[in-house]
Design a protein around this motif. Structure first.
Motif, short mmCIF file in Angstrom:
data_model
loop_
_atom_site.label_atom_id
_atom_site.label_comp_id
_atom_site.label_asym_id
_atom_site.label_seq_id
_atom_site.Cartn_x
_atom_site.Cartn_y
_atom_site.Cartn_z
N PHE A 17 42.51 34.08 46.60
CA PHE A 17 42.78 34.48 45.22
C PHE A 17 41.86 33.78 44.21
O PHE A 17 41.90 34.10 43.03
N TYR A 18 41.04 32.83 44.67
CA TYR A 18 40.12 32.18 43.74
C TYR A 18 38.94 33.08 43.39
O TYR A 18 38.17 32.78 42.46
N THR A 19 38.77 34.17 44.14
CA THR A 19 37.82 35.21 43.75
C THR A 19 38.62 36.46 43.40
O THR A 19 39.74 36.65 43.87
N PRO A 20 38.06 37.34 42.57
CA PRO A 20 38.83 38.52 42.14
C PRO A 20 39.26 39.39 43.30
O PRO A 20 38.49 39.66 44.24
N GLN A 21 40.51 39.83 43.24
CA GLN A 21 41.05 40.79 44.20
C GLN A 21 42.13 41.59 43.48
O GLN A 21 42.71 41.13 42.50
N MET A 22 42.39 42.78 43.97
CA MET A 22 43.41 43.61 43.32
C MET A 22 44.02 44.58 44.30
O MET A 22 43.40 45.00 45.28
N LEU A 23 45.27 44.93 44.02
CA LEU A 23 45.96 45.99 44.73
C LEU A 23 46.16 47.13 43.74
O LEU A 23 46.82 46.96 42.71
N PHE A 24 45.56 48.28 44.04
CA PHE A 24 45.72 49.47 43.19
C PHE A 24 46.95 50.24 43.67
O PHE A 24 47.04 50.63 44.84
N VAL A 25 47.93 50.39 42.77
CA VAL A 25 49.18 51.05 43.12
C VAL A 25 49.35 52.29 42.22
O VAL A 25 49.71 52.17 41.05
N PRO A 26 49.09 53.48 42.75
CA PRO A 26 49.29 54.70 41.96
C PRO A 26 50.76 55.12 41.97
O PRO A 26 51.53 54.68 42.83
N ILE A 27 51.15 55.93 41.02
CA ILE A 27 52.54 56.40 40.96
C ILE A 27 52.86 57.26 42.17
O ILE A 27 54.01 57.32 42.62
N ASP A 28 51.85 57.92 42.72
CA ASP A 28 51.97 58.69 43.97
C ASP A 28 50.75 58.40 44.83
O ASP A 28 49.67 58.12 44.32
N GLY A 29 50.92 58.49 46.14
CA GLY A 29 49.78 58.31 47.03
C GLY A 29 49.67 56.90 47.57
O GLY A 29 50.55 56.04 47.36
N ASP A 30 48.58 56.65 48.29
CA ASP A 30 48.39 55.40 49.00
C ASP A 30 47.92 54.28 48.08
O ASP A 30 47.12 54.49 47.16
N MET A 31 48.40 53.08 48.35
CA MET A 31 47.87 51.89 47.70
C MET A 31 46.52 51.54 48.33
O MET A 31 46.27 51.86 49.51
N VAL A 32 45.66 50.87 47.55
CA VAL A 32 44.37 50.41 48.06
C VAL A 32 44.18 48.96 47.66
O VAL A 32 44.35 48.60 46.49
N PHE A 33 43.82 48.14 48.63
CA PHE A 33 43.61 46.72 48.38
C PHE A 33 42.11 46.42 48.38
O PHE A 33 41.39 46.77 49.31
N PHE A 34 41.64 45.79 47.30
CA PHE A 34 40.24 45.42 47.15
C PHE A 34 40.14 43.89 47.16
O PHE A 34 40.83 43.21 46.41
N ALA A 35 39.23 43.37 48.01
CA ALA A 35 39.02 41.93 48.08
C ALA A 35 37.56 41.67 48.42
O ALA A 35 36.80 42.60 48.75
N ARG A 36 37.18 40.44 48.32
CA ARG A 36 35.84 40.03 48.72
C ARG A 36 35.59 40.48 50.16
O ARG A 36 36.50 40.43 51.00
N GLU A 37 34.39 40.90 50.46
CA GLU A 37 34.09 41.51 51.76
C GLU A 37 34.53 40.64 52.94
O GLU A 37 35.14 41.12 53.89
N MET A 38 34.24 39.33 52.85
CA MET A 38 34.60 38.45 53.98
C MET A 38 36.11 38.32 54.14
O MET A 38 36.60 38.10 55.24
N ASP A 39 36.85 38.47 53.05
CA ASP A 39 38.31 38.40 53.13
C ASP A 39 38.91 39.75 53.53
O ASP A 39 39.88 39.80 54.29
N ALA A 40 38.34 40.83 53.02
CA ALA A 40 38.83 42.16 53.39
C ALA A 40 38.67 42.40 54.89
O ALA A 40 39.51 43.07 55.52
N HIS A 41 37.62 41.83 55.46
CA HIS A 41 37.36 42.03 56.90
C HIS A 41 38.52 41.55 57.76
O HIS A 41 38.84 42.17 58.79
#
Length: 395
Positions: A51-75
């Protein structure tokens, strides 16, 4: 999966998302962007010191959530989250700590490529404007890259959903309470005249992480705090390498288990306490016991504050700061949920399985006394997560 297995059932995660989306609908939000690591953990189970680098969880009212993180952490995000791989996206390392770029510049384009911008433009998009990990630069990146969106504060939407715990969460908090008890025992056993403050902190930290034979400890959201002597009039001091003398030591610490926290505070007097300290300690203990007697579902939080204030008034004392706050999942730099505060201005009403840290801290001039309990609102009253005597501890 969390430590090899999913921490909560699929049904529980589904219900959490349903409740979040119900609040989103009531607020007219087409999507929210979650940046608080505790809220991300709550919704998808993701747990890492990223969390010391930017990350976010995109939560739409409908549909799938998407999690964005630094590439090495997303891996490696699949190690702790149940989200499918296609809903985990890593932004390039070239965006980390660049003065003229921000990771959310890239994330905004990734959302556009997934055709998620237009659906979220139908209403407002809620941001966690008071999150410790959502910077002005992050806001500017989204504002500039997605002009179609009306960005608004979601007013701690997910945090408010978290305020009422499930039975499974309560069980984790009980286990955190057991870890807390071990840490407080280590503190009381170690603190003594001639002992270095840093050595006492080390003993506490070892107990916090070791936990019990059955329930290992997690890293705490806040380090042990030990205001000492005259400095005990200041609540959030930690430790130094000097030794304890014949003086009072305030100990505020927590037990953490699988990110759930149960804080606890006690005060130790090394030698005979002053008359002033003894007087304040007795008033504080009576006040805390009176507050615990009032707790039950349906009671307004302001009644707890009023009970406390009236008790102190009998002794000619007052406490300007709030009496407590909602607790649960914790990540640095705080174990509070940033929602309900126990004060006379708060309009919240207690519900079963709400959990609080009741903090009876009296910070006077050149001395202080603190006594606290982590509690659950039970169907018939109150459950405390630890069982230490509510009094000044004398050594």
């Amino acid at each position: 999966m969390y430590l090899g297995s999913q921490l909560f059932t699929d049904s529980e995660y589904e219900q959490r998302l349903v409740r979040v989306r119900e609040l989103m609908d009531r607020q007219g939000l087409s999507a929210i962007i979650v940046t608080d690591p505790a809220n991300i953990f709550y919704l998808i189970g993701y747990n890492a010191w990223s969390f010391y680098t930017p990350q976010m969880l995109f939560v739409p009212i409908d549909g799938d959530m998407v999690f964005f993180a630094r590439e090495m952490d997303a891996h490696g995000a699949h190690r702790t989250t149940w989200l499918p791989d296609e809903q985990i996206v890593g932004y390039p390392e070239s965006y980390v700590h660049r003065p003229h770029l921000h990771p959310f510049d890239w994330v905004a384009w990734a959302l556009r490529q997934r055709f998620l911008i237009a659906p979220a433009s139908k209403g407002s998009v809620g941001l966690e404007m008071d999150s410790h990990f959502f910077s002005p630069k992050a806001y500017r990146a989204l504002y500039n890259a997605i002009p179609e969106w009306k960005l608004v504060d979601n007013f701690e939407l997910v945090n408010w959903v978290r305020s009422v715990k499930s039975d499974a969460e309560i069980q984790l908090m009980r286990q955190a309470g057991m870890v807390c008890s071990e840490a407080m025992r280590a503190a009381i056993d170690t603190i003594d005249v001639g002992v270095r403050q840093c050595d006492a902190a080390a003993a506490i930290s070892q107990a916090q992480i070791t936990g019990t034979d059955e329930f290992g400890g997690d890293y705490p959201a806040i380090v042990p705090m030990m205001p000492t002597g005259a400095a005990a009039d200041t609540p959030h001091l930690t430790w130094h390498q000097g030794t304890f003398a014949e003086e009072a030591v305030v100990i505020e610490l927590t037990g953490a288990h699988k990110r759930y926290h149960c804080p606890l505070a006690r005060t130790v007097s090394l030698g005979k306490p002053s008359k002033d300290l003894d007087y304040v300690a007795n008033a504080t203990a009576e006040g805390l016991n009176n507050v615990l007697d009032v707790i039950r579902p349906g009671v307004a939080t302001r009644e707890l504050a009023s009970t406390w204030n009236w008790t102190l008034a009998k002794y000619g004392l007052e406490k300007p700061s709030r009496l407590g706050y909602s607790i649960g999942i914790g990540y640095p730099p705080d174990w509070g949920e940033r929602t309900i505060s126990i004060r006379t201005e708060d309009e919240s009403v207690l519900e079963t399985n709400m959990t609080f840290h009741i903090v009876c801290g009296m910070w006077m001039d050149d001395y202080g006394f603190e006594l606290s309990e982590s509690v659950r609102v039970s169907p018939t009253g109150v459950e405390t997560f630890t069982s230490f005597p509510r009094e000044l501890i004398r050594k």
